[in-house]
Enzyme design. Structure first.
Site, PDB file in Angstrom:
ATOM      1  N   HIS A 124       0.864  -1.180   0.000  1.00  0.00           N
ATOM      2  CA  HIS A 124       0.000   0.000   0.000  1.00  0.00           C
ATOM      3  C   HIS A 124       0.899   1.228   0.000  1.00  0.00           C
ATOM      4  O   HIS A 124       2.013   1.198   0.511  1.00  0.00           O
ATOM      5  CB  HIS A 124      -0.868  -0.039   1.258  1.00  0.00           C
ATOM      6  CG  HIS A 124      -1.941   0.995   1.331  1.00  0.00           C
ATOM      7  ND1 HIS A 124      -1.687   2.320   1.639  1.00  0.00           N
ATOM      8  CD2 HIS A 124      -3.290   0.911   1.173  1.00  0.00           C
ATOM      9  CE1 HIS A 124      -2.814   2.996   1.665  1.00  0.00           C
ATOM     10  NE2 HIS A 124      -3.804   2.164   1.377  1.00  0.00           N
ATOM     11  N   ASP A 201       3.301  -3.892   8.129  1.00  0.00           N
ATOM     12  CA  ASP A 201       2.016  -3.232   7.934  1.00  0.00           C
ATOM     13  C   ASP A 201       0.935  -4.275   8.203  1.00  0.00           C
ATOM     14  O   ASP A 201       0.696  -5.160   7.389  1.00  0.00           O
ATOM     15  CB  ASP A 201       1.931  -2.697   6.501  1.00  0.00           C
ATOM     16  CG  ASP A 201       0.543  -2.165   6.130  1.00  0.00           C
ATOM     17  OD1 ASP A 201      -0.379  -2.251   6.958  1.00  0.00           O
ATOM     18  OD2 ASP A 201       0.385  -1.674   4.999  1.00  0.00           O
ATOM     19  N   GLN A 204      -4.272  -5.105   7.209  1.00  0.00           N
ATOM     20  CA  GLN A 204      -5.199  -6.074   6.628  1.00  0.00           C
ATOM     21  C   GLN A 204      -5.168  -7.432   7.305  1.00  0.00           C
ATOM     22  O   GLN A 204      -5.946  -8.317   6.952  1.00  0.00           O
ATOM     23  CB  GLN A 204      -4.893  -6.247   5.131  1.00  0.00           C
ATOM     24  CG  GLN A 204      -5.059  -4.991   4.306  1.00  0.00           C
ATOM     25  CD  GLN A 204      -6.505  -4.529   4.198  1.00  0.00           C
ATOM     26  OE1 GLN A 204      -7.439  -5.304   4.446  1.00  0.00           O
ATOM     27  NE2 GLN A 204      -6.707  -3.275   3.837  1.00  0.00           N
ATOM     28  N   LYS A 227     -10.525  -0.715  10.461  1.00  0.00           N
ATOM     29  CA  LYS A 227     -10.674  -1.932   9.666  1.00  0.00           C
ATOM     30  C   LYS A 227     -11.034  -3.143  10.524  1.00  0.00           C
ATOM     31  O   LYS A 227     -11.253  -4.234   9.991  1.00  0.00           O
ATOM     32  CB  LYS A 227      -9.387  -2.205   8.881  1.00  0.00           C
ATOM     33  CG  LYS A 227      -9.023  -1.124   7.866  1.00  0.00           C
ATOM     34  CD  LYS A 227      -7.748  -1.477   7.127  1.00  0.00           C
ATOM     35  CE  LYS A 227      -7.243  -0.319   6.271  1.00  0.00           C
ATOM     36  NZ  LYS A 227      -8.119  -0.030   5.126  1.00  0.00           N
ATOM     37  N   CYS A 366      -4.718   2.345  -3.770  1.00  0.00           N
ATOM     38  CA  CYS A 366      -3.493   2.903  -3.159  1.00  0.00           C
ATOM     39  C   CYS A 366      -2.315   1.958  -3.332  1.00  0.00           C
ATOM     40  O   CYS A 366      -1.523   1.750  -2.406  1.00  0.00           O
ATOM     41  CB  CYS A 366      -3.711   3.222  -1.685  1.00  0.00           C
ATOM     42  SG  CYS A 366      -4.897   4.533  -1.402  1.00  0.00           S
TER      43      CYS A 366
END
Length: 411
Positions: A124, A201, A204, A227, A366
């Site tokens: 991302h 990261d 997700q 999220k 993104c």
């Protein structure tokens, strides 16, 4: 087959009763932001109704309630990801802010001219642009671990990409486009063996699977609350205490100081030195409630159900002629499917699906370098969460077929 009562879970989310274009809402955009259960909404209202005050400074009752709620939320996050120390949890506005903090503060501390920063093409922009900027500031080299044809990464490619000049490796745990689940634990071991640091990261991954940062071994882990059923505008950075202690803050002002003089100042201890100004109090309280909600369902149960749902969606969507799915097979991916339908622009497709009450994402997500790697300018994405059903996937498939037929009709 899951034993979860999905209908009961769906009833926890008020927005799912919405009607869109005369159709019941089918929300398939949770990778962009998840919906919020009533308990999180109620907890946020409760904060503003019974607790609202600034933290750390006041000795009055409301100030104490707010501080207890805020710092209690930090402990909830610490326990949720199994961080070793309370001080290792820094509240931020989200994943983007957290990664920028690491790139600016830690990156400036350890990266020198000629050093290498290693990332992937599946990142991302939030886990790409900050490293570009660090490389420019320091005269470092930004390198990319090559992807396999199916959008996965092999340990061999990681090893081949590492060198004695590698200082930082930063990688998504789960790709927001491909759904690829990266083996962070194994990769971290290789990174540490070369004396480099591992940044993850986790935007997700953390909503959908159990994350244990001590087991993963990573040095930093960033994620967002919105999220994972929590409020917008709140997230967290996990960092190993020994590293955070060495880092300088990049925002300055109230609460993060120890002593302020006319010409110089000193900083307070972790974690407050990285949380300048009035923090995200209500949002932190809401995030803690979201974590409690997910834990009550069980992260392993969530992962199992989403695997079941994704496998079903992958099979049904793969049967549509002219529909191309990007990324690995269903058994190697998280709960999302990115795709294109031949002859239909993704934005037109998303608009058509919206007319049927179905919300999907369309665009470059993104992830423009990844779009280039895929040879596409944009794609559509359907992403799933604990409140979705196979019946909703059936509706998606039916609408995709109808949309294909409409756009192939010769007027």
């Amino acid at each position: 087959m899951t034993n979860l009562n999905i209908e009961k879970i769906r009833n926890d989310f008020p927005i799912l009763s919405e009607v869109i274009n005369d159709r019941p809402l089918v929300y398939l955009d949770s990778s962009a932001t998840s919906q919020k259960p009533k308990c999180v909404i109620d907890k946020t209202v409760e904060y503003y109704t019974h607790m609202n005050a600034n933290v750390h400074r006041g000795v009055h009752t409301l100030g104490t309630r707010a501080t207890d709620g805020y710092e209690g939320a930090r402990e909830t996050v610490r326990n949720f990801i199994n961080a070793k120390y309370f001080e290792e949890i820094i509240f931020t506005r989200g994943t983007t802010t957290a990664i920028n903090l690491v790139a600016h503060s830690f990156g400036d501390l350890v990266v020198e001219s000629g050093d290498e920063i290693l990332i992937t093409e599946m990142e991302h922009h939030a886990n790409l642009v900050p490293w570009q900027q660090l490389a420019k500031r320091k005269g470092a080299i930004l390198k990319y671990i090559p992807l396999n044809a199916d959008g996965t990464i092999s340990i061999e490619s990681v090893e081949a990409s590492l060198s004695d000049k590698t200082k930082i490796v930063s990688m998504t745990h789960v790709s927001n486009v491909l759904g690829t689940i990266n083996d962070i634990k194994a990769i971290t071991e290789k990174v540490h063996a070369r004396g480099a640091y591992m940044v993850v990261d986790g935007a997700q991954s953390i909503p959908h699977m159990k994350v244990d940062v001590q087991d993963l071994g990573c040095d930093f882990f960033a994620f967002s609350g919105h999220k994972m059923c929590g409020p917008t505008g709140i997230g967290a950075l996990y960092g190993k205490k020994a590293l955070l202690d060495k880092m300088e803050p990049i925002e300055f002002g109230g609460d993060m100081i120890d002593f302020v003089g006319l010409q110089d100042s000193t900083w307070t201890e972790l974690p407050t030195k990285f949380e300048a100004g009035t923090p995200l109090i209500a949002e932190a309280v809401g995030l803690a409630e979201a974590i409690k909600y997910l834990e009550a369902i069980g992260m392993d149960n969530i992962l199992e159900y989403e695997h079941e749902l994704t496998a079903y969606a992958y099979e049904q969507m793969s049967a549509i002629e002219g529909l191309e799915i990007y990324g690995p097979t269903a058994d190697k991916r998280a709960g999302l499917i990115t795709f294109n339908l031949e002859g239909v622009h993704p934005h037109d497709l998303a608009t058509a699906l919206d007319s049927h009450g179905i919300a999907v994402r369309a665009g470059h997500h993104c992830a423009q370098p990844l779009m280039k790697w895929l040879g596409q300018s944009s794609t559509a994405r359907a992403s799933f969460y604990i409140y979705n059903t196979k019946e909703e996937i059936d509706q998606l498939v039916t609408s995709l077929k109808e949309t294909k037929e409409f756009f192939s009709y010769e007027f």
